[in-house]
Write a protein that holds these residues in place. Structure first.
Motif, PDB file in Angstrom:
ATOM      1  N   GLU A 374     -13.648  -1.087   1.749  1.00  0.00           N
ATOM      2  CA  GLU A 374     -12.386  -0.642   1.693  1.00  0.00           C
ATOM      3  C   GLU A 374     -11.918  -0.461   0.425  1.00  0.00           C
ATOM      4  OE1 GLU A 374      -9.767  -0.058   3.759  1.00  0.00           O
ATOM      5  OE2 GLU A 374     -10.702  -0.794   5.737  1.00  0.00           O
ATOM      6  N   VAL A 375     -11.500   0.567  -0.449  1.00  0.00           N
ATOM      7  CA  VAL A 375     -11.307   0.816  -1.805  1.00  0.00           C
ATOM      8  C   VAL A 375      -9.731   0.821  -1.764  1.00  0.00           C
ATOM      9  CG1 VAL A 375     -11.738   2.087  -3.779  1.00  0.00           C
ATOM     10  CG2 VAL A 375     -13.611   1.537  -1.968  1.00  0.00           C
ATOM     11  N   TYR A 376      -9.225   0.196  -2.954  1.00  0.00           N
ATOM     12  CA  TYR A 376      -7.774   0.214  -3.027  1.00  0.00           C
ATOM     13  C   TYR A 376      -7.616   0.925  -4.595  1.00  0.00           C
ATOM     14  CZ  TYR A 376      -7.322  -2.407   1.006  1.00  0.00           C
ATOM     15  OH  TYR A 376      -7.122  -2.966   2.358  1.00  0.00           O
ATOM     16  N   LEU A 377      -6.821   2.172  -4.752  1.00  0.00           N
ATOM     17  CA  LEU A 377      -6.634   2.545  -5.959  1.00  0.00           C
ATOM     18  C   LEU A 377      -5.283   2.390  -6.186  1.00  0.00           C
ATOM     19  CD1 LEU A 377      -8.423   6.116  -5.375  1.00  0.00           C
ATOM     20  CD2 LEU A 377      -9.494   4.150  -6.267  1.00  0.00           C
ATOM     21  N   ASN A 378      -4.895   2.467  -7.570  1.00  0.00           N
ATOM     22  CA  ASN A 378      -3.358   2.307  -7.948  1.00  0.00           C
ATOM     23  C   ASN A 378      -3.059   3.735  -8.644  1.00  0.00           C
ATOM     24  OD1 ASN A 378      -4.762   2.313 -10.508  1.00  0.00           O
ATOM     25  ND2 ASN A 378      -3.641   0.726 -11.141  1.00  0.00           N
ATOM     26  N   SER A 400       1.672   5.112  -1.972  1.00  0.00           N
ATOM     27  CA  SER A 400       2.805   6.041  -1.614  1.00  0.00           C
ATOM     28  C   SER A 400       4.060   5.610  -2.427  1.00  0.00           C
ATOM     29  CB  SER A 400       3.227   5.987  -0.049  1.00  0.00           C
ATOM     30  OG  SER A 400       3.658   4.825   0.220  1.00  0.00           O
ATOM     31  N   ALA A 401       4.953   6.699  -1.999  1.00  0.00           N
ATOM     32  CA  ALA A 401       6.288   6.667  -2.895  1.00  0.00           C
ATOM     33  C   ALA A 401       6.827   5.500  -2.907  1.00  0.00           C
ATOM     34  CB  ALA A 401       6.972   7.979  -2.855  1.00  0.00           C
ATOM     35  N   ASN A 402       6.963   4.901  -1.778  1.00  0.00           N
ATOM     36  CA  ASN A 402       7.647   3.405  -1.500  1.00  0.00           C
ATOM     37  C   ASN A 402       6.897   2.388  -1.719  1.00  0.00           C
ATOM     38  OD1 ASN A 402       5.919   3.359   0.481  1.00  0.00           O
ATOM     39  ND2 ASN A 402       7.389   3.735   2.109  1.00  0.00           N
ATOM     40  N   GLY A 403       5.678   2.644  -2.333  1.00  0.00           N
ATOM     41  CA  GLY A 403       4.904   1.274  -2.771  1.00  0.00           C
ATOM     42  C   GLY A 403       3.653   0.949  -1.742  1.00  0.00           C
ATOM     43  N   ASP A 404       3.906   1.291  -0.450  1.00  0.00           N
ATOM     44  CA  ASP A 404       2.872   1.027   0.458  1.00  0.00           C
ATOM     45  C   ASP A 404       1.684   1.425   0.383  1.00  0.00           C
ATOM     46  OD1 ASP A 404       4.716  -0.760   1.496  1.00  0.00           O
ATOM     47  OD2 ASP A 404       5.595   0.655   2.963  1.00  0.00           O
ATOM     48  N   PHE A 405       0.648   0.993   0.846  1.00  0.00           N
ATOM     49  CA  PHE A 405      -0.796   1.871   0.726  1.00  0.00           C
ATOM     50  C   PHE A 405      -0.969   2.548   1.925  1.00  0.00           C
ATOM     51  CE2 PHE A 405      -1.356  -1.269  -2.695  1.00  0.00           C
ATOM     52  CZ  PHE A 405      -2.189  -0.767  -3.432  1.00  0.00           C
TER      53      PHE A 405
END
Length: 432
Positions: A374-378, A400-405
């Motif tokens: 699992e890779v989480y990008l900012n 995403s635009a609302n801050g959710d991944f």
């Protein structure tokens, strides 16, 4: 024609003087451990060439003799691989790994009937580490770029050479005398002949005990082929000699076999003691090794010239603060990694159950032979290249635009379609 003039030897010399010679010259320019390693490789290639000279002059020997002839080459291959292991903390580790992971290609002489694909597999193994060299020295030092390309070119040239001259395996001179363990090959302008065989044997066949292995097996098969004739020499047991008809014989004969009692002392296998955990800065490389169950591993005193090596850690959380050159996670299980800015690459090799979160910019994420990632990008790392090979269950989440991944699976299957000139490859399971 003198065997030194045969095309298969002449073309082998062309490769040694061409792409392999370029690799040696560039290794000398880089110097240090890279050049030391290259001199060991030069010796191994010299032994391979000497073996080829032998095949041009002699017919194929029996298996035992052939194994003895291979010993000098196998010893060199093992020494090259051990050199890398002894220098894991070196800043030249990627260079050493590119060679040691693919030097087994010189063992194609033992592969039959398809030695060329074997060399191709070794080339693929080298590519993973040569790519690291290319990324690390891009726009910095062209010598290293040329070095990586020269080694890959040598492996490709070797593969093409084998397809032409040794298509189904090592070719011997059927009209020559059988090769012997003491046979020497004249050098006549080529590499020197091999030294006496060392004790180690990388290519030894454990099913054969020595030079007589084939003879012993043939004798055994000859006996088995006698069929019922083989039992004629056995003594017939009469009714008065059978213990199940004569109970008195049971007390006078040998005791029957009894299974060992469950209370008997169990056999304890020796287990190598675990290696001590490491967490230290060695030169410009942070070494985090053999950690288990640690959730507070934090590297904070960093600079962009340093790299981080995480090796064989289990159930740990590692936090890298500040900007570093690269991070390598090798042979780890259930590892969580949080990092800030990366100059070149973050890579995962031979791992299981990995979670990684980027808090800054990262150009490239390499994932090889790793399952469940699992890779989480900012927002700063959305342009990162995700490179995967031989991995499964890889998911990349982006904000995403609302801050959710939002999670995006990386395809594991591909289909290739020939369009008349080349094959076009695309994912076989596109995510909706």
């Amino acid at each position: 024609m003198d065997f030194e003039e045969k095309p298969f030897l002449r073309e082998c010399k062309d490769i040694i003087e061409g792409s392999f010679g370029a690799y040696l010259n560039l290794s000398q320019q880089i110097g240090d451990l890279v050049n030391q390693h290259a001199q060991m490789v030069r010796e191994a290639v010299s032994k391979l060439y000497s073996l080829l000279i032998l095949t041009g002059n002699h017919s194929k020997p029996d298996t035992g003799i052939f194994m003895q002839l291979l010993k000098p080459l196998s010893e060199s291959i093992m020494a090259i691989q051990e050199f890398r292991e002894k220098n894991r903390a070196s800043s030249w580790f990627n260079h050493l790994s590119a060679i040691s992971e693919s030097i087994g290609a010189l063992g194609w002489v033992t592969v039959s009937p398809t030695p060329a694909p074997f060399v191709k597999e070794m080339t693929d193994a080298a590519t993973f580490y040569t790519n690291k060299v290319l990324v690390a020295y891009k726009e910095k030092d062209k010598t290293h770029i040329d070095w990586a390309k020269a080694w890959l070119q040598f492996l490709n040239d070797l593969q093409k050479y084998i397809r032409v001259h040794h298509t189904t395996g090592l070719t011997w001179n059927s009209r020559g005398t059988p090769a012997t363990a003491s046979a020497g090959a004249p050098s006549a302008g080529g590499p020197p002949p091999p030294p006496p065989p060392p004790p180690a044997d990388l290519f030894a066949d454990p099913m054969k005990s020595g030079p007589g292995g084939d003879d012993t097996r043939s004798a055994l098969l000859k006996e088995l082929n006698r069929g019922t004739e083989i039992t004629k020499g056995l003594k017939k047991i009469t009714a008065d000699q059978q213990t199940h008809k004569n109970p008195a014989l049971r007390s006078s004969g040998p005791a029957p076999y009894k299974a060992p009692s469950s209370t008997s002392q169990p056999v304890v296998k020796s287990v190598a003691p675990p290696k001590p955990p490491r967490f230290e800065l060695e030169g410009k490389k942070w070494m985090i090794e053999y950690q288990s169950g640690k959730r507070d591993l934090t590297v904070s005193d960093t600079d962009m010239s340093q790299s981080v090596n995480i090796y064989k850690c289990k159930d740990c959380l590692v936090v890298i603060k500040g900007k570093v050159n690269s991070i390598t996670v090798d042979s780890c299980t259930k590892l969580s990694l949080v990092f800030d800015d990366i100059v070149s690459v973050v890579e995962f090799v031979n791992c299981q159950n990995i979670q990684a979160q980027s808090m800054g910019a990262v150009p490239t994420v390499n994932i090889e032979k790793t399952d469940v990632v699992e890779v989480y990008l900012n927002a700063k790392s959305l342009t990162a290249e995700i490179v995967t090979a031989k991995s499964s269950s890889v998911n990349v989440s982006v904000p995403s635009a609302n801050g959710d991944f939002v999670e995006h699976p990386i395809p594991e299957q591909f289909k290739s379609i020939f369009n008349g000139s080349v094959f076009k490859t695309e994912p076989a399971d596109k995510a909706a």
